[in-house]
Design a protein around this motif. Structure first.
Motif, PDB file in Angstrom:
ATOM      1  N   ARG A  10       0.862  -1.181   0.000  1.00  0.00           N
ATOM      2  CA  ARG A  10       0.000   0.000   0.000  1.00  0.00           C
ATOM      3  C   ARG A  10       0.896   1.228   0.000  1.00  0.00           C
ATOM      4  O   ARG A  10       2.107   1.128   0.146  1.00  0.00           O
ATOM      5  N   GLN A  11       0.291   2.378  -0.117  1.00  0.00           N
ATOM      6  CA  GLN A  11       1.001   3.623   0.113  1.00  0.00           C
ATOM      7  C   GLN A  11       0.770   3.977   1.574  1.00  0.00           C
ATOM      8  O   GLN A  11      -0.275   3.653   2.132  1.00  0.00           O
ATOM      9  N   CYS A  12       1.745   4.642   2.198  1.00  0.00           N
ATOM     10  CA  CYS A  12       1.582   4.892   3.633  1.00  0.00           C
ATOM     11  C   CYS A  12       0.426   5.859   3.889  1.00  0.00           C
ATOM     12  O   CYS A  12      -0.337   5.683   4.825  1.00  0.00           O
ATOM     13  N   GLY A  13       0.299   6.887   3.079  1.00  0.00           N
ATOM     14  CA  GLY A  13      -0.790   7.839   3.253  1.00  0.00           C
ATOM     15  C   GLY A  13      -0.456   9.021   4.137  1.00  0.00           C
ATOM     16  O   GLY A  13      -1.276   9.929   4.299  1.00  0.00           O
ATOM     17  N   ILE A  14       0.753   9.032   4.716  1.00  0.00           N
ATOM     18  CA  ILE A  14       1.098  10.099   5.665  1.00  0.00           C
ATOM     19  C   ILE A  14       2.391  10.841   5.349  1.00  0.00           C
ATOM     20  O   ILE A  14       2.650  11.889   5.929  1.00  0.00           O
ATOM     21  N   CYS A  15       3.226  10.302   4.462  1.00  0.00           N
ATOM     22  CA  CYS A  15       4.466  11.019   4.114  1.00  0.00           C
ATOM     23  C   CYS A  15       4.096  12.230   3.252  1.00  0.00           C
ATOM     24  O   CYS A  15       2.948  12.373   2.814  1.00  0.00           O
ATOM     25  N   ALA A  16       5.046  13.096   3.012  1.00  0.00           N
ATOM     26  CA  ALA A  16       4.776  14.312   2.240  1.00  0.00           C
ATOM     27  C   ALA A  16       4.226  13.983   0.849  1.00  0.00           C
ATOM     28  O   ALA A  16       3.273  14.621   0.384  1.00  0.00           O
ATOM     29  N   ALA A  17       4.801  12.970   0.193  1.00  0.00           N
ATOM     30  CA  ALA A  17       4.335  12.606  -1.144  1.00  0.00           C
ATOM     31  C   ALA A  17       2.891  12.088  -1.111  1.00  0.00           C
ATOM     32  O   ALA A  17       2.071  12.451  -1.956  1.00  0.00           O
ATOM     33  N   CYS A  18       2.581  11.256  -0.139  1.00  0.00           N
ATOM     34  CA  CYS A  18       1.211  10.740  -0.008  1.00  0.00           C
ATOM     35  C   CYS A  18       0.219  11.845   0.364  1.00  0.00           C
ATOM     36  O   CYS A  18      -0.912  11.871  -0.129  1.00  0.00           O
TER      37      CYS A  18
END
Length: 188
Positions: A55-63
């Motif tokens: 999955r994508q983390c959803g919390i980093c700057a990119a997400c």
């Protein structure tokens, strides 16, 4: 130089936010769902998987930029796209997928940094500290693009203003109880 050819680069979306660009993409290809398969998160299978599924983390700057942009474009994603399925939740750890076991202090720091990157950019237009960086960037872009500095500054101001609007709308959609709110506040 080798081929005696002067290459010219064009950046048609240079002065648009990711949200504006995604909205235009969808407008041009309304039935195309390929954007859903794109990946913004820098974390790999070892750091960003739930039940063996990447999955994508959803919390980093990119997400965070991705999520804000998808919201700005008026689109929706499945909550299972991200480890942190619900940014509107009040508890950082409980907002992650149920069987995710790695909601560590480091992940919380990523979330704080990701949120603050977007918040600081939203405030940049009115920040005396950011003014010199904006002016320097405008000067450099003016030279690189061979355009008047006043035109570059106008374009930068419009894009930063649009980012501010998209970020405020995204924060408002998350609501007062979001675990992100204490880090960034409600209004910029």
């Amino acid at each position: 130089a080798l081929l005696d050819y002067d290459v010219q680069y064009e950046f048609p979306r240079l002065w648009n936010t990711k949200g504006e660009t995604l909205r235009e993409y969808i407008k041009a290809q309304p039935k195309n769902e390929e954007w859903r398969a794109t990946r913004s998160c820098w974390q790999d299978q070892r750091q960003a998987s739930v039940g063996g599924k990447l999955r994508q983390c959803g919390i980093c700057a990119a997400c965070m930029l991705r999520r804000m942009s998808i919201h700005a474009a008026g689109l929706k994603e499945d909550k299972q796209t991200y480890i942190w399925e619900d940014l509107s939740g009040s508890d950082f750890k409980k907002s992650a997928a149920k069987n995710y076991q790695h909601a560590t202090a480091r992940k919380r720091e990523y979330a704080i940094a990701g949120s603050l990157h977007l918040e600081h950019m939203a405030r940049a237009r009115k920040s005396p500290l950011a003014r010199s960086a904006i002016d320097l960037s405008a000067f450099q872009l003016s030279k690189a693009l061979n355009k008047p500095e006043s035109e570059i500054k106008k374009n930068m101001e419009r894009m930063l203003s649009q980012h501010h609007t998209e970020w405020e709308n995204f924060k408002n959609a998350l609501g007062e109880s979001s675990f992100i709110t204490p880090w960034v506040g409600r209004k910029s």
